[in-house]
Enzyme design. Structure first.
Site, PDB file in Angstrom:
ATOM      1  CB  CYS A 113      -0.595   0.026   1.349  1.00 32.82           C
ATOM      2  SG  CYS A 113      -2.099   1.493   1.466  1.00 32.82           S
ATOM      3  CG  HIS A 160      -5.688  -2.326  -0.877  1.00 34.95           C
ATOM      4  ND1 HIS A 160      -4.601  -3.022  -0.429  1.00 34.95           N
ATOM      5  CD2 HIS A 160      -5.525  -1.023  -0.996  1.00 34.95           C
ATOM      6  CE1 HIS A 160      -4.000  -2.085   0.053  1.00 34.95           C
ATOM      7  NE2 HIS A 160      -4.437  -0.875  -0.246  1.00 34.95           N
ATOM      8  CD  GLU A 161      -6.753   1.556  -3.833  1.00 35.81           C
ATOM      9  OE1 GLU A 161      -6.809   2.484  -3.083  1.00 35.81           O
ATOM     10  OE2 GLU A 161      -5.529   1.031  -3.839  1.00 35.81           O
ATOM     11  CG  HIS A 182      -7.413   2.829   1.522  1.00 39.22           C
ATOM     12  ND1 HIS A 182      -6.396   3.025   2.563  1.00 39.22           N
ATOM     13  CD2 HIS A 182      -6.582   2.161   0.585  1.00 39.22           C
ATOM     14  CE1 HIS A 182      -5.358   2.520   2.125  1.00 39.22           C
ATOM     15  NE2 HIS A 182      -5.493   2.027   0.780  1.00 39.22           N
TER      16      HIS A 182
HETATM   17 ZN   LIG Z   1      -3.695   1.052   0.022  1.00 38.58          ZN
END
Ligand SMILES: [Zn+2]
Length: 189
Positions: A116, A160-161, A164
């Site tokens: 990341c 993953h995004e 966030h």
């Molecule tokens: Zn990330």
């Protein structure tokens, strides 16, 4: 364009990266459009060796606005893969308010673990996610509401995004007591 490089990206020692992101208004404001385009440009340039070296970019397949300290549900993703016929295919999006509307029972993880832009340290271990997801959102690249059916690597990158937006980092999902523990039935990528 907004300057994005490895120095301006918020790291995980800053509590800001744990902030929850809010949906943005549609149609996008010119400010949100500019931000999303700058994020897309970062991801695109980051995999060009020369541009990355010159501009202090860390290679990435995705970035979310909170990584610039802006708590809005915006993310840019560029994933290059090979399709069933071994032809190169690029999946690219500039997404506003993407949300996962369904996911497979089957889990998946990246064999080499995840990385990341906001995380400098290595965190080895299985980051268990869904092998297939369906995502809905607005895509600035095509200027349309889109439904993305993603599997494998693309599905992992999108998860993953979207994590966030909740302030979740990939290593939160690693089993600390047994990082490499076997995941039955998992798609390993
Ligand atoms: Zn990330």
């Amino acid at each position: 364009m907004i300057l994005i490089n490895n120095d301006t990206i918020v790291k995980d020692d800053d509590p800001v990266v744990r902030t929850k992101s809010s949906p943005v208004a549609l149609p996008l404001s010119s400010e949100d459009e500019e931000l999303l385009r700058s994020m897309y440009q970062y991801v695109s340039d980051s995999t060009d060796e020369e541009k990355a070296r010159e501009n202090n970019l860390r290679p990435a397949v995705g970035i979310s606005a909170i990584q610039l300290g802006i708590p809005r549900q915006l993310t840019a993703v560029i994933v290059r893969e090979y399709d069933k016929n071994d032809e190169p295919v690029t999946y690219e999006y500039m997404l506003a308010n993407p949300r996962i509307i369904s996911r497979s029972e089957q889990p998946a993880y990246l064999e080499g673990g995840e990385g990341c832009l906001s995380v400098a340290a290595d965190h080895p271990g299985h980051v268990v996610r869904s092998a297939r997801i369906k995502v809905k959102g607005y895509d600035l690249l095509t200027r349309k509401e889109v439904t993305i059916r993603a599997r494998g690597y693309l599905a992992i990158v999108l998860q993953h995004e979207i994590d966030h937006f909740s302030g979740v980092l990939f290593y939160d999902r690693i089993d600390r007591s047994d990082p490499e523990k076997e995941i039955p039935g998992a798609l390993v990528i």
